[in-house]
Enzyme design. Structure first.
Site, short mmCIF file in Angstrom:
data_model
loop_
_atom_site.label_atom_id
_atom_site.label_comp_id
_atom_site.label_asym_id
_atom_site.label_seq_id
_atom_site.Cartn_x
_atom_site.Cartn_y
_atom_site.Cartn_z
NE ARG A 195 2.94 -6.00 10.57
CZ ARG A 195 2.23 -5.50 9.59
NH1 ARG A 195 3.03 -4.41 9.02
NH2 ARG A 195 1.27 -6.06 9.04
CG ASP A 205 -1.22 4.86 5.27
OD1 ASP A 205 -1.68 3.78 4.85
OD2 ASP A 205 -0.01 4.33 5.42
CD GLU A 206 -1.56 2.11 8.91
OE1 GLU A 206 -2.61 1.34 9.06
OE2 GLU A 206 -0.48 1.66 8.90
CD GLN A 252 -2.46 -4.37 8.72
OE1 GLN A 252 -1.56 -3.91 9.27
NE2 GLN A 252 -2.62 -4.68 7.40
CE LYS A 290 -0.38 0.13 4.78
NZ LYS A 290 -0.21 1.29 5.61
CB THR A 291 4.07 1.94 1.53
OG1 THR A 291 3.46 1.71 2.97
CG2 THR A 291 4.76 3.61 1.62
#
Length: 761
Positions: free
Chosen positions: A607, A225-226, A256, A39-40
């Site tokens: 992660r 974002d997020e 998340q 996504k980044t």
DNA sequence: ACGCCCCCACTTTTT
DNA sequence: GTGGGGGCGT
């Protein structure tokens, strides 16, 4: 400069959904981005695409991220794609963005733009003061509870009136009053708390259409974002900003969402299409980070949650090591195991910086730190006792704050007698009374006190001296660089001299911390073009723990699972996978909270790129007393074939010669027998690791300590409050086992074995 | 007014 | 096991 892209050929590096997300035109867009789905990259490429292909001026793009670190990375990556064309692109956290807006426009709301930002400690002392003014008993209405309630209201964008309307708690009316007074105190001190940064920006936009118009004009494209971790205040802010052209692009993953305790609400992402009609949704489901084994294991855990969008994350990285499950007798062995495994993997070619160790609570870091230290590993701990929260650092920063904003009474009270200069409680109390009576600021009240004949001569002199030295510093504050000002403060206040005089280990470590503060200010000045005191103070108020993490340093990294969000590591260890710890005992009565813990577990597991270790300890010391925890229910949710289970067979915590019982984890549907339960033989203590999953979690109150060592009559035990004693007999069984203990201080007591803090000695 | 010492509450998670 | 706050003795 690196190979910049002039056209759109960089689109070739994207998979179809990613490309769709990057090139989608105007209008609201939601990118549902599973863990590790790039996504980044999509966000930065989208920014690059907007600039390069659609000719959008970078200065008209606003991107918000969760941490400053993420913001920095995004800016760097956009610069790498765009070079100087990146221009005035603004990427920041909600809080830093709002600070920037408020510095410019808060005067509309009657605040001065020189406001300071209060941290948790500051706001707690403010809440305390508010309680005093409301004449409420601090024992019943604790400052921290008040602070919490106020914060919650602010996250929901509610003022005191709003809180009153929605108050459902018994405390309701009192909290509302405290909130009012607290808010008034903030104003008097020309200070804002974290919640205000967002809430007041919303208020500003709602009350002053011209102002919001200006920002809408300025930011033609808004990227968030997020998004799953935005709260109601942030949601309203986003709506206000996007209301015009609706060029809104939100990225998130409801699996998340781990910050609901901070007001983040999953509804924002689940209702995106409802909130923004005509919204386009793109799902990124290919994971580029983890092996299939890791992805499957993590997916199996989070699949248990009810409130989520169905999605299937997949990877082309087939196979991989199954996650390793390790059961240790206690937290020391757990830590030693981790360090041993790190050693083993290093011999296989992993670097120290490839390892990350996650835990649920900061308090768990100590044991593992000691083990790493013993084996000479370089490591970094993210978070924990925050640097800027240390007393000596806060003291010196308080000087800077007061010089920047003389109305800051919380800061003033902090420095008035540190270093000790003979101004005590009574003097401060008198000044505060005076301030209240005459409606003065604390600084003015102190001045009045010095001039008042009735004040004792000694106090007048001491306070006078203090104010004079403050005035001297004030003269220079405007012209000096922050570093030079700090040096002046240190020199004139005699702060470090006093510490040097003490010459104790603690005072030396305090001096070291102060040196570190000085160094960090120099670093700040080097990285900031026009470094001013105000900018410096803002920055340190808004840093996150993880912001300072340097991934290029070759060190093992330790952090909470929360801090790990957005990061990735080749090898991940998750410690303390135990009931009461993970999921945390405070969450276990609330199904929603358990779902959040599960998401947190998912975040931690995803992660890992190559190797994932999950471990739990049968017993662990918490608050200095021994606790026995069942393995986390999350472990049982991972299909057996995706786990490689290991037990500490090498060190006995039962009778040394006997091999310990294999742990039994009940899996729903699996035809496993009852956990091993045999009679303890002579000299042996049996520990039962099983936990009962047949009863749907949460409806069994206090089921955290099912596995406890077999106690018998005659055992010597100790209790933190009652002292030492001898077990007389046991009554009942299972969770309701009671122990009758005769204590040395006299008297026998009957204790619930599962809850008591008894320890065998 | 200061400093020492004891006791307590603390542990979710943090912008 | 620890750090902060309150209380007491100087």
């Amino acid at each position: 400069m690196m190979n910049r892209m002039s056209g759109t050929e960089f689109l070739d590096q994207l998979n179809p959904p990613q490309r769709e997300a990057v090139t989608y035109g105007g209008g609201p867009l939601l990118i549902v981005a599973g863990a590790g789905s790039g996504k980044t990259r999509v966000l930065t490429y989208r920014i690059a695409y907007l600039v390069r292909h659609l000719g959008v001026d970078p200065g008209r793009i606003l991107a918000t991220t969760f941490t400053n670190k993420a913001a920095g990375e995004m800016k760097n990556r956009a610069r790498a794609l765009l070079g100087t064309a990146a221009g005035d692109l603004w990427v920041g956290t909600f809080h830093s963005t709002c600070t920037r807006i408020l510095r410019k426009d808060i005067h509309h709301l009657g605040y001065s733009p020189g406001f300071v930002i209060y941290d948790e400690k500051d706001t707690e002392s403010l809440a305390k003061e508010a309680l005093r003014r409301c004449d409420l008993d601090e024992k019943i209405y604790t400052p921290s509870a008040m602070r919490w309630q106020i914060d919650r209201a602010k996250n929901d964008c509610l003022g005191p009136e709003g809180l009153a309307a929605s108050a459902d708690r018994a405390f309701g009316p009192q909290v509302t009053r405290v909130y009012e007074v607290y808010q008034q105190l903030l104003r008097e001190n020309n200070a804002l708390d974290f919640g205000d940064l967002i809430r007041l920006t919303v208020m500003l936009f709602e009350r002053f259409p011209k102002v919001v118009e200006w920002y809408r004009e300025k930011w033609e494209h808004v990227l968030v974002d997020e998004y799953q971790d935005t709260n109601m205040a942030q949601y309203r802010l986003v709506r206000l900003l996007a209301a015009g052209q609706q060029n809104l692009c939100c990225v998130g993953d409801e699996d998340q969402n781990i910050y609901s305790w901070r007001g983040a609400t999953i509804r924002n992402i689940l209702d995106f299409e409802k909130d923004f009609p005509g919204a386009h949704v793109v799902k990124l489901e290919e994971n580029y980070r983890s092996t299939n084994a890791i992805l499957q294991a993590a997916g199996a855990v989070v699949a248990r949650n009810r409130r989520r969008r169905e999605k299937s994350l997949w990877t082309s990285r087939s196979g991989g090591h199954p996650a390793t499950l390790y059961q240790a007798p206690n937290e020391f062995e757990e830590a030693r195991y981790v360090v041993r495994e790190i050693g083993k993997l290093r011999r296989e070619g992993f670097r120290a910086g490839d390892f990350a160790i996650f835990y649920r609570t900061n308090a768990q870091s100590r044991v593992i730190e000691e083990c790493l230290l013993a084996d000479n590993y370089a490591y970094t701990v993210v978070g924990g006792v925050k640097f800027y929260a240390r007393a000596e650092v806060k003291d010196l920063l308080a000087y800077m704050r007061v010089l920047h904003n003389p109305l800051d009474a919380v800061g003033l009270k902090r420095i008035i007698n540190s270093p000790p200069r003979g101004i005590g409680k009574t003097t401060i109390a008198r000044a505060e009374d005076l301030a209240r009576e005459r409606g003065l600021h604390l600084a003015d009240a102190l001045r009045a006190l010095v001039e008042d004949e009735r004040t004792g001569a000694a106090a007048r002199r001491k306070v006078g001296d203090f104010l004079a030295s403050l005035r001297e510093l004030q003269k220079e504050a405007g012209t000096l660089l922050p570093s030079a000002l700090l040096q002046q403060i240190i020199a004139r206040s005699g702060y470090v001299d006093k510490l040097r005089h003490q010459d104790t280990p603690e005072s030396l470590s305090r001096i070291e911390n102060i040196d570190e503060l000085v160094t960090s200010i120099y670093a700040f000045e080097e990285n900031t073009p026009d470094a001013t005191l105000g900018i410096y103070l803002d920055q340190i108020s808004l840093v996150a723990d993880v912001d300072s993490l340097d991934e290029t340093a070759d060190r093992v990294v330790l952090m909470t699972v929360h801090s790990a969000k957005g990061l990735e590591f080749p090898v991940v260890f998750m410690l303390g996978m135990e009931e009461t710890l993970f999921p945390h005992s405070l969450s276990r009565d609330d199904p929603e909270a358990v779902e959040e813990e599960r998401r947190l577990c998912y975040v931690g597991m995803t992660r890992a790129k190559d190797r994932l270790y999950l471990s739990h300890a049968v017993s662990r010391r918490v608050f200095g007393s021994l606790r026995f925890n069942d393995p986390s229910r999350f472990l049982a949710e991972i299909p057996e074939e995706l786990l490689d289970s290991q037990v500490a067979a090498d060190r006995g915590w039962a009778a040394p010669e006997r091999s310990p019982a294999r742990p039994v984890i009940h899996r729903p549907g699996a035809s496993s027998s009852r956990p091993l339960r045999r009679k303890p033989q002579d000299g042996e203590r049996v520990i039962d690791y099983s936990f009962d999953q047949s009863s749907d979690y949460g409806d069994e109150p206090g089921d955290g300590n099912a596995g406890v060592p077999a106690l018998e009559a005659g055992d010597r035990v100790s209790h933190p409050n009652l002292g030492r004693g001898t077990v007389e007999r046991l009554e009942g069984e299972g969770r309701r086992t009671r122990v009758v203990v005769r204590f040395e201080r006299g008297g026998t007591r009957t204790l619930m074995l599962a809850y008591s803090e008894l320890e065998i000695v």
